[in-house]
Design a protein around this motif. Structure first.
Motif, PDB file in Angstrom:
ATOM      1  N   ASP A 261       0.818  -1.210   0.000  1.00 34.03           N
ATOM      2  CA  ASP A 261       0.000   0.000   0.000  1.00 34.03           C
ATOM      3  C   ASP A 261       0.856   1.266   0.000  1.00 34.03           C
ATOM      4  N   GLU A 262       2.129   1.117   0.384  1.00 34.84           N
ATOM      5  CA  GLU A 262       3.028   2.265   0.416  1.00 34.84           C
ATOM      6  C   GLU A 262       3.773   2.467  -0.902  1.00 34.84           C
ATOM      7  N   TRP A 263       3.607   1.538  -1.824  1.00 34.45           N
ATOM      8  CA  TRP A 263       4.296   1.674  -3.110  1.00 34.45           C
ATOM      9  C   TRP A 263       3.627   2.747  -3.960  1.00 34.45           C
ATOM     10  N   ASP A 264       4.379   3.276  -4.907  1.00 30.81           N
ATOM     11  CA  ASP A 264       3.915   4.372  -5.754  1.00 30.81           C
ATOM     12  C   ASP A 264       3.128   3.806  -6.942  1.00 30.81           C
ATOM     13  N   ARG A 265       1.816   3.900  -6.899  1.00 31.57           N
ATOM     14  CA  ARG A 265       0.968   3.330  -7.957  1.00 31.57           C
ATOM     15  C   ARG A 265       1.203   4.030  -9.298  1.00 31.57           C
ATOM     16  N   HIS A 266       1.489   5.318  -9.251  1.00 32.94           N
ATOM     17  CA  HIS A 266       1.746   6.053 -10.500  1.00 32.94           C
ATOM     18  C   HIS A 266       2.993   5.502 -11.193  1.00 32.94           C
ATOM     19  N   LEU A 267       4.051   5.283 -10.425  1.00 34.30           N
ATOM     20  CA  LEU A 267       5.273   4.741 -11.017  1.00 34.30           C
ATOM     21  C   LEU A 267       5.057   3.312 -11.510  1.00 34.30           C
ATOM     22  N   ILE A 268       4.262   2.542 -10.802  1.00 34.90           N
ATOM     23  CA  ILE A 268       3.965   1.178 -11.256  1.00 34.90           C
ATOM     24  C   ILE A 268       3.286   1.232 -12.625  1.00 34.90           C
ATOM     25  N   ALA A 269       2.280   2.085 -12.763  1.00 37.01           N
ATOM     26  CA  ALA A 269       1.587   2.209 -14.048  1.00 37.01           C
ATOM     27  C   ALA A 269       2.532   2.693 -15.144  1.00 37.01           C
ATOM     28  N   GLU A 270       3.397   3.644 -14.797  1.00 42.37           N
ATOM     29  CA  GLU A 270       4.361   4.156 -15.772  1.00 42.37           C
ATOM     30  C   GLU A 270       5.327   3.062 -16.212  1.00 42.37           C
TER      31      GLU A 270
END
Length: 408
Positions: A261-270
């Protein structure tokens, strides 16, 4: 401006700019040793002059000017003229697009990328290109580079010294290649950018900024070349890895203990978008595509809540088949040890060449597998050895804590 403040600025400038200043100074002749010597003299002069006269507005430009003046004095000297003509020293060859001297000093990331392509010249020995880029452009010292390659520090230092002399003696031009020559040089550039990321995070104290710059260089390279799958794959790999770089404070958390939950979802999508751009139907994936796919599997835990260990096992098996580096083989052994049996993983580790002993992850993984087998005394020794090889205080503390838990 106090002497202490001036010294602090000089130290910060050396940390941020040393590598690229050396590369710019080496542009006319390819003589990296001379560039390093004259830059060292410029720093010595700065430590004398800045406390008295004040720190200049552009410390990089000041140092570059002083070092270049020292180079010119040497080129004009009778002793130097006997060894090499000034015309030869400034002959940059016929395939130049732009001399390094003309690069904009304010566009640091783009300039670094250009210099990486310069140092990937095909006339430079293949085993020297990546270490040279890491030192001369990205600013790592020979000891740090030696750790990344799992070789003795003295051996890496000698390799770099000999390589620089060969570059000088062969008069290999330090010029930016044309667009058509870039794909040939791309593999070495990607290796250097990846090496910068792995060295910078989490092992170095200022690793977050250096790792961020490595990711920027990877994305910039992919966009520059447009259709190179491994360039997009490296951009995906570093972006997905950065998405999980959320360790709180100074505490190190292994991947399995991190909260998705602390990971960056925006960077994952990118990162996932970059990975899709790297895909080529009917074409076998390259090394960085496989490594990026591994990162994507880990990041998918943010959606699914579970790690697909079977997928990781398949991907690591494919990775070691095409790129059997020590690092990939250690990671493969760790996954096999978890998905099949600790004994099988340990057998894979023990089959690695003797260079494994200088690799910190080898001892950390070995300690974990030994602990799973109930061999606690051996596991404690392995964790202690891994701790001594780590330069990150948070990682050392974690490894020592593991050893203490097993000792109790």
């Amino acid at each position: 401006m106090t002497g202490e403040t001036a010294a602090h600025v000089a130290e910060r400038t050396a940390r941020a700019s040393y590598g690229r200043l050396v590369a710019l100074l080496a542009a006319p002749t390819g003589d990296l040793e001379l560039a390093e010597d004259t830059l060292a003299q410029a720093f010595e002069q700065a430590l004398t002059t800045w406390p008295r006269d004040g720190v200049p507005d552009n410390p990089d430009g000041w140092l570059l000017t002083v070092a270049r003046n020292r180079q010119r004095d040497l080129w004009k000297s009778a002793a130097h003229r006997r060894n090499q003509s000034l015309e030869a020293a400034t002959d940059i060859g016929g395939d130049a697009v732009q001399p390094l001297n003309d690069l904009d000093l304010d566009r640091i990331p783009d300039r670094r990328l250009a210099l990486l392509f310069v140092c990937a010249h095909p006339a430079i020995a293949a085993n020297l290109r990546t270490p040279l880029m890491l030192q001369a452009v990205l600013g790592f010292d020979s000891a740090q580079i030696a750790r990344a390659f799992a070789v003795p520090a003295g051996a890496m230092s000698q390799r770099l010294v000999r390589g620089k002399r060969r570059i000088r003696d062969a008069r290999i031009p330090f010029v930016i290649p044309g667009r058509q020559a870039m794909p040939q040089r791309l593999p070495s550039v990607l290796e250097a950018v990846y090496g910068c990321y792995t060295l910078a995070f989490p092992e170095l104290g200022d690793g977050e900024s250096l790792a961020g710059e490595a990711r920027y260089l990877a994305v910039t390279t992919a966009r520059l070349l447009g259709d190179e799958p491994e360039a997009w794959a490296l951009a995906a790999l570093l972006t997905l890895a950065s998405a999980r770089a959320t360790t709180p404070g100074d505490r190190y958390l292994p991947l399995q203990d991190q909260d998705p939950d602390e990971w960056d979802r925006h960077l994952i999508a990118e990162g996932e978008a970059y990975l899709r751009r790297a895909e080529r139907p009917g074409q076998a994936p390259g090394r960085f595509q496989l490594e990026a796919a591994i990162q994507a599997v880990h990041c998918d835990r943010a959606r699914s809540g579970a790690t697909d260990w079977d997928a990781l096992c398949t991907l690591y098996t494919a990775l070691v088949a095409i790129a059997p580096s020590l690092g990939s083989r250690v990671a493969h052994a760790a996954v096999i040890g978890r998905t099949r049996s600790p004994r099988t993983g340990l057998s894979l580790l023990e089959a690695l060449p003797v260079e494994r002993e200088r690799l910190q992850p080898y001892h950390a993984v070995r300690g974990d597998l030994l602990a799973r087998l109930g061999r606690h005394q051996d596991a404690v020794a392995a964790f202690h050895q891994a701790s001594t090889l780590s330069t990150d205080p948070a990682v050392r503390a974690f490894l020592e804590r593991r050893a203490k838990e097993l000792s109790g």
